[in-house]
Design a protein around this motif. Sequence first.
Motif, PDB file in Angstrom:
ATOM      1  N   LEU A 128      62.949 -21.534 -86.200  1.00  0.00           N
ATOM      2  CA  LEU A 128      61.261 -21.208 -86.422  1.00  0.00           C
ATOM      3  C   LEU A 128      61.049 -20.044 -86.038  1.00  0.00           C
ATOM      4  CD1 LEU A 128      60.268 -24.918 -86.855  1.00  0.00           C
ATOM      5  CD2 LEU A 128      60.739 -23.200 -88.715  1.00  0.00           C
ATOM      6  N   ALA A 129      61.306 -19.985 -84.343  1.00  0.00           N
ATOM      7  CA  ALA A 129      60.669 -18.892 -83.381  1.00  0.00           C
ATOM      8  C   ALA A 129      61.061 -17.711 -84.281  1.00  0.00           C
ATOM      9  CB  ALA A 129      61.140 -18.965 -82.361  1.00  0.00           C
ATOM     10  N   ALA A 130      62.231 -17.260 -84.622  1.00  0.00           N
ATOM     11  CA  ALA A 130      62.796 -16.226 -85.247  1.00  0.00           C
ATOM     12  C   ALA A 130      62.126 -15.900 -86.428  1.00  0.00           C
ATOM     13  CB  ALA A 130      64.621 -16.120 -85.242  1.00  0.00           C
ATOM     14  N   VAL A 131      61.926 -17.038 -87.359  1.00  0.00           N
ATOM     15  CA  VAL A 131      61.150 -16.633 -88.620  1.00  0.00           C
ATOM     16  C   VAL A 131      59.822 -16.112 -88.244  1.00  0.00           C
ATOM     17  CG1 VAL A 131      60.082 -17.631 -90.407  1.00  0.00           C
ATOM     18  CG2 VAL A 131      62.285 -18.371 -89.630  1.00  0.00           C
ATOM     19  N   VAL A 132      59.084 -16.897 -87.350  1.00  0.00           N
ATOM     20  CA  VAL A 132      57.803 -16.391 -86.912  1.00  0.00           C
ATOM     21  C   VAL A 132      57.790 -15.015 -86.330  1.00  0.00           C
ATOM     22  CG1 VAL A 132      55.822 -17.075 -85.359  1.00  0.00           C
ATOM     23  CG2 VAL A 132      56.923 -18.725 -86.693  1.00  0.00           C
ATOM     24  N   GLU A 133      58.668 -14.808 -85.713  1.00  0.00           N
ATOM     25  CA  GLU A 133      58.643 -13.491 -85.007  1.00  0.00           C
ATOM     26  C   GLU A 133      58.881 -12.329 -85.761  1.00  0.00           C
ATOM     27  OE1 GLU A 133      60.972  -9.993 -83.284  1.00  0.00           O
ATOM     28  OE2 GLU A 133      61.582 -11.314 -84.611  1.00  0.00           O
ATOM     29  N   PHE A 187      55.222 -12.534 -88.040  1.00  0.00           N
ATOM     30  CA  PHE A 187      54.214 -12.208 -87.138  1.00  0.00           C
ATOM     31  C   PHE A 187      54.747 -11.501 -86.037  1.00  0.00           C
ATOM     32  CE2 PHE A 187      53.082 -15.944 -89.530  1.00  0.00           C
ATOM     33  CZ  PHE A 187      51.934 -15.792 -90.114  1.00  0.00           C
ATOM     34  N   PRO A 188      54.830 -10.013 -86.106  1.00  0.00           N
ATOM     35  CA  PRO A 188      55.538  -9.367 -85.004  1.00  0.00           C
ATOM     36  C   PRO A 188      54.695  -9.488 -83.636  1.00  0.00           C
ATOM     37  CG  PRO A 188      54.566  -7.833 -86.583  1.00  0.00           C
ATOM     38  CD  PRO A 188      54.670  -9.287 -87.252  1.00  0.00           C
ATOM     39  N   PRO A 189      53.678  -9.650 -83.578  1.00  0.00           N
ATOM     40  CA  PRO A 189      53.041  -9.840 -82.335  1.00  0.00           C
ATOM     41  C   PRO A 189      53.399 -11.013 -81.397  1.00  0.00           C
ATOM     42  CG  PRO A 189      51.298  -9.513 -83.914  1.00  0.00           C
ATOM     43  CD  PRO A 189      52.467  -9.821 -84.779  1.00  0.00           C
ATOM     44  N   TRP A 194      45.432  -9.319 -89.464  1.00  0.00           N
ATOM     45  CA  TRP A 194      45.572 -10.662 -89.087  1.00  0.00           C
ATOM     46  C   TRP A 194      47.223 -10.723 -88.949  1.00  0.00           C
ATOM     47  CZ3 TRP A 194      41.320 -12.838 -87.456  1.00  0.00           C
ATOM     48  CH2 TRP A 194      40.447 -12.459 -88.262  1.00  0.00           C
ATOM     49  N   LEU A 195      48.127 -10.047 -89.459  1.00  0.00           N
ATOM     50  CA  LEU A 195      49.294 -10.038 -89.149  1.00  0.00           C
ATOM     51  C   LEU A 195      50.016  -8.980 -88.357  1.00  0.00           C
ATOM     52  CD1 LEU A 195      50.298 -10.576 -92.913  1.00  0.00           C
ATOM     53  CD2 LEU A 195      49.865 -12.333 -91.381  1.00  0.00           C
ATOM     54  N   GLY A 196      49.020  -7.890 -87.829  1.00  0.00           N
ATOM     55  CA  GLY A 196      49.510  -7.053 -87.113  1.00  0.00           C
ATOM     56  C   GLY A 196      50.141  -5.918 -87.922  1.00  0.00           C
TER      57      GLY A 196
END
Length: 212
Positions: free
Chosen positions: A27-32, A35-37, A97-99
Amino acid sequence: MLGEGISRVRALIESVMAELGYGGIFLAAVVEVVFPPLPSDLLVPAAGVAAAGGVLRPEGVILAATAGTVVGALILYAFGRRGEPVVRRAVRRYGRWLGIREAEVDRALLLFRRYGAPVLLVAHLIPGLRSGIAIPAGMSGMPVLPFSGLTALGAAMRAMLQTTAGMLLASHPLLFFSTLFLIGAIILMGWAVRALARLIFDKGRAGSGHSG
């Protein structure tokens, strides 16, 4: 005293990673990617430390991080496949909002069109670029299978390097924490350089538009 403190921190890392497990890494990899920030560049080496302690298996860490990156990239790729007008309209409205800014889409699109598919491999070794390159790949109409394959290969290379680094450094705690600090500094420098390049690019565009 110092050695005891380091051992406690390492035990804390192992405990946190045991709680997160492979699903948390995924999940952390998906979010990273989406959402690149929110970078995961410190999480996978920490998982490597946990793997060295027997809390996780290294192949599981690599697989979870790779799979998460591919899924996140496919989300952005699908967004890019909706077409340039849709992407630009969405970035103008929700990009902050998404960077993501429209100028960054322009740069990534230019980079992809200039160097083609191989840039997908290099992009996963550069913080920030690994998320930005998936959108122009979709916008350019790259077939999904080659995109997925190259993304998986690049993501696996990064995950292997980070996991191995964490495992090797686990037996040298001072070096490990020094390296984490260095990685953090590199990430911050990368974002600073990215912001500076964005500023220069925006000024160049503004100047070109004014002269035109």
